[in-house]
Write a protein that holds these residues in place. Structure first.
Motif, PDB file in Angstrom:
ATOM      1  N   ILE A 232       3.660  -3.055 -14.307  1.00  9.52           N
ATOM      2  CA  ILE A 232       2.434  -3.631 -13.747  1.00  9.52           C
ATOM      3  C   ILE A 232       2.426  -3.465 -12.226  1.00  9.52           C
ATOM      4  O   ILE A 232       1.406  -3.089 -11.626  1.00  9.52           O
ATOM      5  N   LEU A 233       3.568  -3.725 -11.608  1.00 11.44           N
ATOM      6  CA  LEU A 233       3.652  -3.549 -10.157  1.00 11.44           C
ATOM      7  C   LEU A 233       3.463  -2.083  -9.780  1.00 11.44           C
ATOM      8  O   LEU A 233       2.793  -1.772  -8.783  1.00 11.44           O
ATOM      9  N   ALA A 234       4.021  -1.174 -10.574  1.00 12.30           N
ATOM     10  CA  ALA A 234       3.858   0.262 -10.290  1.00 12.30           C
ATOM     11  C   ALA A 234       2.404   0.680 -10.409  1.00 12.30           C
ATOM     12  O   ALA A 234       1.908   1.498  -9.618  1.00 12.30           O
ATOM     13  N   MET A 235       1.710   0.117 -11.394  1.00 18.49           N
ATOM     14  CA  MET A 235       0.288   0.437 -11.586  1.00 18.49           C
ATOM     15  C   MET A 235      -0.521   0.016 -10.364  1.00 18.49           C
ATOM     16  O   MET A 235      -1.346   0.778  -9.841  1.00 18.49           O
ATOM     17  N   TRP A 236      -0.267  -1.183  -9.866  1.00 18.59           N
ATOM     18  CA  TRP A 236      -1.021  -1.651  -8.696  1.00 18.59           C
ATOM     19  C   TRP A 236      -0.547  -0.987  -7.407  1.00 18.59           C
ATOM     20  O   TRP A 236      -1.318  -0.842  -6.455  1.00 18.59           O
ATOM     21  N   ARG A 237       0.703  -0.570  -7.396  1.00 17.13           N
ATOM     22  CA  ARG A 237       1.181   0.194  -6.234  1.00 17.13           C
ATOM     23  C   ARG A 237       0.407   1.504  -6.117  1.00 17.13           C
ATOM     24  O   ARG A 237      -0.016   1.897  -5.025  1.00 17.13           O
ATOM     25  N   TYR A 238       0.203   2.184  -7.261  1.00  9.22           N
ATOM     26  CA  TYR A 238      -0.566   3.432  -7.225  1.00  9.22           C
ATOM     27  C   TYR A 238      -2.027   3.151  -6.891  1.00  9.22           C
ATOM     28  O   TYR A 238      -2.655   3.915  -6.147  1.00  9.22           O
ATOM     29  N   SER A 239      -2.573   2.058  -7.415  1.00  6.76           N
ATOM     30  CA  SER A 239      -3.930   1.671  -7.034  1.00  6.76           C
ATOM     31  C   SER A 239      -4.013   1.460  -5.526  1.00  6.76           C
ATOM     32  O   SER A 239      -4.991   1.855  -4.883  1.00  6.76           O
ATOM     33  N   GLY A 240      -2.978   0.858  -4.954  1.00  3.35           N
ATOM     34  CA  GLY A 240      -2.944   0.667  -3.509  1.00  3.35           C
ATOM     35  C   GLY A 240      -2.897   1.976  -2.750  1.00  3.35           C
ATOM     36  O   GLY A 240      -3.507   2.111  -1.680  1.00  3.35           O
ATOM     37  N   HIS A 241      -2.175   2.950  -3.298  1.00  4.48           N
ATOM     38  CA  HIS A 241      -2.157   4.289  -2.681  1.00  4.48           C
ATOM     39  C   HIS A 241      -3.565   4.877  -2.648  1.00  4.48           C
ATOM     40  O   HIS A 241      -4.013   5.402  -1.621  1.00  4.48           O
ATOM     41  N   LEU A 242      -4.279   4.793  -3.768  1.00  5.72           N
ATOM     42  CA  LEU A 242      -5.652   5.305  -3.813  1.00  5.72           C
ATOM     43  C   LEU A 242      -6.562   4.540  -2.861  1.00  5.72           C
ATOM     44  O   LEU A 242      -7.540   5.094  -2.348  1.00  5.72           O
ATOM     45  N   SER A 243      -6.239   3.288  -2.623  1.00  4.61           N
ATOM     46  CA  SER A 243      -7.054   2.441  -1.752  1.00  4.61           C
ATOM     47  C   SER A 243      -6.730   2.615  -0.280  1.00  4.61           C
ATOM     48  O   SER A 243      -7.353   1.968   0.568  1.00  4.61           O
ATOM     49  N   GLY A 244      -5.732   3.441   0.029  1.00  2.00           N
ATOM     50  CA  GLY A 244      -5.428   3.738   1.425  1.00  2.00           C
ATOM     51  C   GLY A 244      -4.458   2.799   2.092  1.00  2.00           C
ATOM     52  O   GLY A 244      -4.412   2.726   3.326  1.00  2.00           O
ATOM     53  N   ILE A 245      -3.644   2.088   1.321  1.00  5.96           N
ATOM     54  CA  ILE A 245      -2.689   1.155   1.906  1.00  5.96           C
ATOM     55  C   ILE A 245      -1.452   1.920   2.382  1.00  5.96           C
ATOM     56  O   ILE A 245      -0.985   2.850   1.723  1.00  5.96           O
ATOM     57  N   ASP A 246      -0.915   1.503   3.503  1.00  3.13           N
ATOM     58  CA  ASP A 246       0.203   2.178   4.151  1.00  3.13           C
ATOM     59  C   ASP A 246       1.435   2.232   3.234  1.00  3.13           C
ATOM     60  O   ASP A 246       1.761   1.253   2.562  1.00  3.13           O
ATOM     61  N   PRO A 247       2.158   3.367   3.212  1.00  8.53           N
ATOM     62  CA  PRO A 247       3.331   3.500   2.336  1.00  8.53           C
ATOM     63  C   PRO A 247       4.401   2.434   2.572  1.00  8.53           C
ATOM     64  O   PRO A 247       5.061   2.011   1.620  1.00  8.53           O
ATOM     65  N   TRP A 248       4.607   2.012   3.828  1.00  7.99           N
ATOM     66  CA  TRP A 248       5.632   0.993   4.077  1.00  7.99           C
ATOM     67  C   TRP A 248       5.297  -0.299   3.339  1.00  7.99           C
ATOM     68  O   TRP A 248       6.185  -0.953   2.771  1.00  7.99           O
ATOM     69  N   LEU A 249       4.036  -0.673   3.328  1.00  7.89           N
ATOM     70  CA  LEU A 249       3.621  -1.871   2.615  1.00  7.89           C
ATOM     71  C   LEU A 249       3.769  -1.673   1.105  1.00  7.89           C
ATOM     72  O   LEU A 249       4.264  -2.561   0.396  1.00  7.89           O
ATOM     73  N   LEU A 250       3.353  -0.524   0.613  1.00  8.41           N
ATOM     74  CA  LEU A 250       3.413  -0.260  -0.822  1.00  8.41           C
ATOM     75  C   LEU A 250       4.844  -0.190  -1.341  1.00  8.41           C
ATOM     76  O   LEU A 250       5.103  -0.516  -2.509  1.00  8.41           O
ATOM     77  N   ASP A 251       5.778   0.221  -0.491  1.00  5.79           N
ATOM     78  CA  ASP A 251       7.170   0.318  -0.926  1.00  5.79           C
ATOM     79  C   ASP A 251       7.711  -1.027  -1.411  1.00  5.79           C
ATOM     80  O   ASP A 251       8.659  -1.061  -2.209  1.00  5.79           O
ATOM     81  N   HIS A 252       7.110  -2.113  -0.956  1.00  7.78           N
ATOM     82  CA  HIS A 252       7.595  -3.435  -1.371  1.00  7.78           C
ATOM     83  C   HIS A 252       7.276  -3.739  -2.825  1.00  7.78           C
ATOM     84  O   HIS A 252       7.836  -4.680  -3.402  1.00  7.78           O
ATOM     85  N   LEU A 253       6.404  -2.960  -3.442  1.00  8.50           N
ATOM     86  CA  LEU A 253       6.108  -3.158  -4.855  1.00  8.50           C
ATOM     87  C   LEU A 253       7.027  -2.327  -5.754  1.00  8.50           C
ATOM     88  O   LEU A 253       6.844  -2.277  -6.971  1.00  8.50           O
ATOM     89  N   ALA A 254       8.048  -1.712  -5.166  1.00  2.78           N
ATOM     90  CA  ALA A 254       8.971  -0.881  -5.946  1.00  2.78           C
ATOM     91  C   ALA A 254       9.860  -1.718  -6.851  1.00  2.78           C
ATOM     92  O   ALA A 254      10.403  -1.212  -7.832  1.00  2.78           O
ATOM     93  N   SER A 255      10.047  -2.989  -6.530  1.00  4.67           N
ATOM     94  CA  SER A 255      10.818  -3.887  -7.395  1.00  4.67           C
ATOM     95  C   SER A 255      10.215  -5.278  -7.300  1.00  4.67           C
ATOM     96  O   SER A 255       9.559  -5.626  -6.306  1.00  4.67           O
ATOM     97  N   GLU A 256      10.448  -6.078  -8.320  1.00  8.57           N
ATOM     98  CA  GLU A 256       9.876  -7.423  -8.308  1.00  8.57           C
ATOM     99  C   GLU A 256      10.497  -8.287  -7.218  1.00  8.57           C
ATOM    100  O   GLU A 256       9.821  -9.106  -6.591  1.00  8.57           O
ATOM    101  N   GLY A 257      11.793  -8.082  -6.958  1.00  6.29           N
ATOM    102  CA  GLY A 257      12.442  -8.847  -5.905  1.00  6.29           C
ATOM    103  C   GLY A 257      11.818  -8.591  -4.545  1.00  6.29           C
ATOM    104  O   GLY A 257      11.538  -9.528  -3.786  1.00  6.29           O
ATOM    105  N   ARG A 258      11.577  -7.320  -4.232  1.00  6.21           N
ATOM    106  CA  ARG A 258      10.956  -6.977  -2.950  1.00  6.21           C
ATOM    107  C   ARG A 258       9.509  -7.460  -2.903  1.00  6.21           C
ATOM    108  O   ARG A 258       9.021  -7.878  -1.844  1.00  6.21           O
ATOM    109  N   THR A 259       8.829  -7.405  -4.044  1.00  6.26           N
ATOM    110  CA  THR A 259       7.440  -7.879  -4.085  1.00  6.26           C
ATOM    111  C   THR A 259       7.373  -9.366  -3.792  1.00  6.26           C
ATOM    112  O   THR A 259       6.515  -9.828  -3.027  1.00  6.26           O
ATOM    113  N   ARG A 260       8.271 -10.127  -4.380  1.00 13.59           N
ATOM    114  CA  ARG A 260       8.282 -11.573  -4.134  1.00 13.59           C
ATOM    115  C   ARG A 260       8.614 -11.876  -2.672  1.00 13.59           C
ATOM    116  O   ARG A 260       8.068 -12.799  -2.074  1.00 13.59           O
TER     117      ARG A 260
END
Length: 385
Positions: A232-260
């Protein structure tokens, strides 16, 4: 501003102690928009109908279908058509099916927790307040948000050519137009609020649709495995990529721990609510009551409205609920009987091979029929200009 940051940056010293250099790095995104989308929006405003036609052609058929595209159009679609190495469409399918299982209860969580929680930040809601997006025709605007979430979470919904992909790019461009309108207003206060629809706030919205949705569904009795939550986090991470969100911010969705962790930082540094926050929350809390005008029985509308608002208090907590005028009544305990029903059904689903897909498919049909009802038979517009 103070030390190069907008004054909205709250609890800075505490944030630095807890999150180190990430605190200031995140806050720096309050001053960053989306230059690629902003350049395309400026080109569309300058060139008119021919530019819109080129955009629609590229959206439908890819950049290769546009003869001699402008640099702005090329940069936008090259960014969108690039699939990052971390994207696994099989994983995204797992995330989509898990998300669909939340069904109507998930839509309640989206409204009662994700959106209400976002309104608690006075700075983040300023673009909504400036444009009147939720003050007028609130129910339709919320239905369009739900439509975007629904399309983004279809199986393969974010692949090129699918509605989730197209809506993501349309919304990205709409954000650029709104950003331009806000920043051109003499009433916009960058020193207080930062750039309109900035990178930091876009990440906040992504966290609302992903982490808060998963947590709200869990509290209502739904079960998602560790792999499903990661998907689910990966799905929204890719949605964020399409939405133009910076890669550094999106990298935090790579794991649930980093997302929290990033979610904790985002929550810590937000300013509190103001009158705009209260107005938007009030409009949202009244949306279920409007269904009386569209033929639903009053008793059903009453129960739906009270459950929605009770869930808003239960999920957001008393402090946020009090700040935003969410009713304090017995309906805040409605999550418990819901969980008592959902949790056993979830155990049964997990015990039956293949039941997960069946439940996801059934709930997906129900959601899409409900969206049709809320949109009153009119297609969601997502107009780019």
């Amino acid at each position: 501003m103070h030390e190069g940051f907008p004054s909205r940056y709250s609890n800075r010293e505490q944030a630095q102690r807890r999150f180190g250099v990430d605190a200031d790095r995140y806050a720096g995104f309050y001053l960053q928009g989306d230059p690629v989308a902003d350049d395309l929006a400026a080109w569309l405003r300058a060139e008119g109908e021919s530019a819109k036609h080129a955009f629609e052609t590229a959206l439908r058929s890819g950049l290769v279908a546009v003869h001699d595209p402008s640099p702005a159009l090329a940069r936008f679609f090259e960014s969108a058509e690039h699939v990052p190495s971390w994207v696994d469409f099989d994983e995204l399918e797992t995330g989509a099916l898990a998300y669909q299982r939340f069904g109507i209860m998930g839509m309640f969580v989206l409204s009662a927790w994700a959106l209400i929680n976002g309104y608690h930040s006075s700075a983040a809601v300023k673009p909504l307040a400036f444009t009147g997006q939720l003050k007028y025709n609130t129910q339709r605007r919320l239905a369009e948000t739900a439509r975007y979430v629904s399309e983004a979470t279809q199986v393969d919904g974010l692949r090129r050519g699918r509605p989730g992909y197209e809506i993501s790019l349309r919304v990205r461009l709409i954000h650029a137009h709104v950003r331009h309108a806000c920043m051109q207003s003499p009433d916009w206060r960058t020193d207080e609020w930062g750039v309109a629809i900035n990178q930091a706030d876009m990440l906040g919205t992504l966290l609302e649709f992903s982490l808060l949705m998963m947590e709200g569904a869990r509290r209502l009795g739904f079960h998602a495995t560790e792999d499903e939550r990661k998907a689910i986090l990966a799905m929204w991470r890719y949605s964020g990529h399409l939405s133009g969100i910076d890669p550094w911010l999106l990298d935090h969705l790579a794991s649930e721990g980093r997302t929290r962790r990033i979610a904790d930082l985002v929550g810590l540094v937000q300013p509190g609510p103001d009158e705009d926050s209260l107005m938007l929350a009030n409009q949202l809390l009244k949306v279920p009551d409007n269904d009386v005008e569209h033929g639903l029985p009053k008793a059903v509308v009453f129960a739906v409205s009270r459950f929605h608002n009770g869930l808003a208090r239960a999920l957001n907590g008393h402090e946020i609920a009090d700040n935003l005028g969410v009713p304090d009544d017995v309906w805040q305990y409605a999550e418990y009987p819901i969980r008592a029903v959902v949790a056993p059904l979830e155990r049964l689903r997990r015990a039956i091979p293949g039941a997960g897909r069946v439940v996801a498919r059934a709930n997906n049909v129900i959601i899409r029929k409900d969206l049709e009802r809320n949109l009153r038979g009119r297609e969601a517009e997502f107009r780019v200009a």
